[in-house]
Design a protein around this motif. Sequence first.
Motif, mmCIF file in Angstrom:
data_model
loop_
_atom_site.group_PDB
_atom_site.id
_atom_site.type_symbol
_atom_site.label_atom_id
_atom_site.label_comp_id
_atom_site.label_asym_id
_atom_site.label_seq_id
_atom_site.Cartn_x
_atom_site.Cartn_y
_atom_site.Cartn_z
ATOM 1 N N THR A 49 0.934 -1.368 0.530
ATOM 2 C CA THR A 49 0.067 -0.221 -0.212
ATOM 3 C C THR A 49 0.919 1.545 -0.434
ATOM 4 O O THR A 49 2.515 1.387 0.254
ATOM 5 C CB THR A 49 -0.543 0.314 1.522
ATOM 6 O OG1 THR A 49 -0.179 0.238 2.484
ATOM 7 C CG2 THR A 49 -2.288 -0.879 1.432
ATOM 8 N N ASP A 51 1.143 5.431 0.863
ATOM 9 C CA ASP A 51 0.372 6.240 1.615
ATOM 10 C C ASP A 51 0.132 7.856 1.084
ATOM 11 O O ASP A 51 1.099 8.217 0.206
ATOM 12 C CB ASP A 51 1.253 7.219 3.332
ATOM 13 C CG ASP A 51 1.176 6.308 3.951
ATOM 14 O OD1 ASP A 51 -0.092 4.955 4.014
ATOM 15 O OD2 ASP A 51 1.298 6.090 5.223
ATOM 16 N N LEU A 54 -6.239 12.147 1.694
ATOM 17 C CA LEU A 54 -7.447 11.962 1.232
ATOM 18 C C LEU A 54 -8.016 13.377 1.683
ATOM 19 O O LEU A 54 -7.943 13.812 2.496
ATOM 20 C CB LEU A 54 -8.159 11.215 1.755
ATOM 21 C CG LEU A 54 -9.931 11.149 1.157
ATOM 22 C CD1 LEU A 54 -9.977 10.881 -0.296
ATOM 23 C CD2 LEU A 54 -10.934 9.802 1.766
ATOM 24 N N ARG A 63 -7.055 13.530 5.672
ATOM 25 C CA ARG A 63 -6.792 12.464 6.171
ATOM 26 C C ARG A 63 -5.292 11.895 5.800
ATOM 27 O O ARG A 63 -5.484 11.793 3.993
ATOM 28 C CB ARG A 63 -7.357 11.556 7.101
ATOM 29 C CG ARG A 63 -8.602 11.241 6.488
ATOM 30 C CD ARG A 63 -9.580 10.323 7.305
ATOM 31 N NE ARG A 63 -10.631 10.434 6.613
ATOM 32 C CZ ARG A 63 -11.310 9.706 5.556
ATOM 33 N NH1 ARG A 63 -11.032 7.808 5.544
ATOM 34 N NH2 ARG A 63 -12.094 8.876 5.045
ATOM 35 N N VAL A 65 -4.493 7.817 3.692
ATOM 36 C CA VAL A 65 -5.733 7.004 3.876
ATOM 37 C C VAL A 65 -4.059 6.049 3.243
ATOM 38 O O VAL A 65 -2.922 6.088 2.395
ATOM 39 C CB VAL A 65 -6.527 6.825 2.640
ATOM 40 C CG1 VAL A 65 -7.808 7.913 3.958
ATOM 41 C CG2 VAL A 65 -5.684 7.464 1.611
ATOM 42 N N LYS A 66 -4.426 4.352 3.117
ATOM 43 C CA LYS A 66 -3.761 3.635 2.691
ATOM 44 C C LYS A 66 -4.200 2.886 1.376
ATOM 45 O O LYS A 66 -5.510 2.518 1.011
ATOM 46 C CB LYS A 66 -3.613 1.879 2.891
ATOM 47 C CG LYS A 66 -2.969 2.434 4.746
ATOM 48 C CD LYS A 66 -0.838 2.534 4.462
ATOM 49 C CE LYS A 66 -0.743 2.539 5.894
ATOM 50 N NZ LYS A 66 0.457 3.212 6.142
ATOM 51 N N GLU A 92 -12.039 2.526 -3.825
ATOM 52 C CA GLU A 92 -12.899 3.389 -2.605
ATOM 53 C C GLU A 92 -13.172 4.613 -2.704
ATOM 54 O O GLU A 92 -14.129 5.040 -1.840
ATOM 55 C CB GLU A 92 -11.757 3.354 -1.656
ATOM 56 C CG GLU A 92 -12.397 3.182 -0.162
ATOM 57 C CD GLU A 92 -10.899 2.623 1.105
ATOM 58 O OE1 GLU A 92 -11.648 3.077 1.756
ATOM 59 O OE2 GLU A 92 -10.341 1.612 0.528
ATOM 60 N N TRP A 93 -12.203 5.179 -3.517
ATOM 61 C CA TRP A 93 -12.008 6.765 -3.467
ATOM 62 C C TRP A 93 -12.998 7.568 -4.828
ATOM 63 O O TRP A 93 -13.321 8.219 -4.232
ATOM 64 C CB TRP A 93 -11.353 7.756 -3.275
ATOM 65 C CG TRP A 93 -10.625 7.057 -1.298
ATOM 66 C CD1 TRP A 93 -11.005 7.702 -0.279
ATOM 67 C CD2 TRP A 93 -9.728 5.975 -1.599
ATOM 68 N NE1 TRP A 93 -10.169 6.272 0.357
ATOM 69 C CE2 TRP A 93 -9.702 5.667 0.068
ATOM 70 C CE3 TRP A 93 -9.237 5.469 -1.736
ATOM 71 C CZ2 TRP A 93 -8.406 5.068 0.281
ATOM 72 C CZ3 TRP A 93 -7.967 4.696 -1.738
ATOM 73 C CH2 TRP A 93 -7.775 4.505 -0.319
ATOM 74 N N ASN A 156 -13.760 13.432 -4.458
ATOM 75 C CA ASN A 156 -12.585 13.224 -3.613
ATOM 76 C C ASN A 156 -11.428 13.911 -4.198
ATOM 77 O O ASN A 156 -12.013 13.371 -5.361
ATOM 78 C CB ASN A 156 -12.650 11.581 -2.941
ATOM 79 C CG ASN A 156 -14.187 11.328 -1.774
ATOM 80 O OD1 ASN A 156 -13.987 11.674 -0.884
ATOM 81 N ND2 ASN A 156 -14.546 10.496 -1.843
ATOM 82 N N LEU A 158 -7.161 12.551 -4.439
ATOM 83 C CA LEU A 158 -5.926 12.069 -3.514
ATOM 84 C C LEU A 158 -4.825 13.070 -4.055
ATOM 85 O O LEU A 158 -4.875 13.097 -5.241
ATOM 86 C CB LEU A 158 -5.823 10.652 -3.602
ATOM 87 C CG LEU A 158 -7.059 9.861 -2.979
ATOM 88 C CD1 LEU A 158 -7.063 8.542 -3.811
ATOM 89 C CD2 LEU A 158 -6.837 9.287 -1.747
#
Length: 193
Positions: A49, A51, A54, A63, A65-66, A92-93, A156, A158
């Motif tokens: 994963t 980092d 997000l 924050r 996220v992995k 996921e995002w 969202n 990233l």
Amino acid sequence: CRMCGAEASTRCSRCKDEFYCCKEHIASDWKRHKRLCIPAEGVQARPITMDAILFPVDEDRPRIVKVPCEVMRDEEPDIPAFSTVHRLNMEEWFDLKGDTFVRPMDLGGGAVMRLPGPGYNLDIAYDDNSLVNGSPLNRCIQSLTRRMAPHSWAGNILARRSEKPLTYCMRYYNANMKEDLPRVVEFFMGYGT
């Protein structure tokens, strides 16, 4: 030897690509090497994963996220030293099945933003179709910029540390909230001006 330059006969047992003169140097280099270590044939790959920061669409604070990452070989690299690439799974995002077009954007409009260490850039992943698909404004970015960002960021977002030695060769590093957040907020405040 990857660590000291001495003549070496011991290889990384997973990828068989890196040479070392002793087991201590293998252990010392593992933190750097593991993100580029692609198992040789017959060796089971392990998921890794990365980092990322997000900026959630419906929260006030960013924050860490992995993000699941697949480490793979580019079968036809332009430069053999850059044959290892990372493919991030961001479903996921982002709704990757809908009318979403997730794209990366280098901070600074394509200019390299150097971070500590060689080859680090910052980029963001965002939904370029957010105006078309009706994604809500990003509350986190509105909060961080006190609603003064000139661009209406939606959905969202990233932020990632990346390395782009070539146009089609992408490798990622772990983001750091303390070091990277001020640079990303500065980008949000200046984008479109």
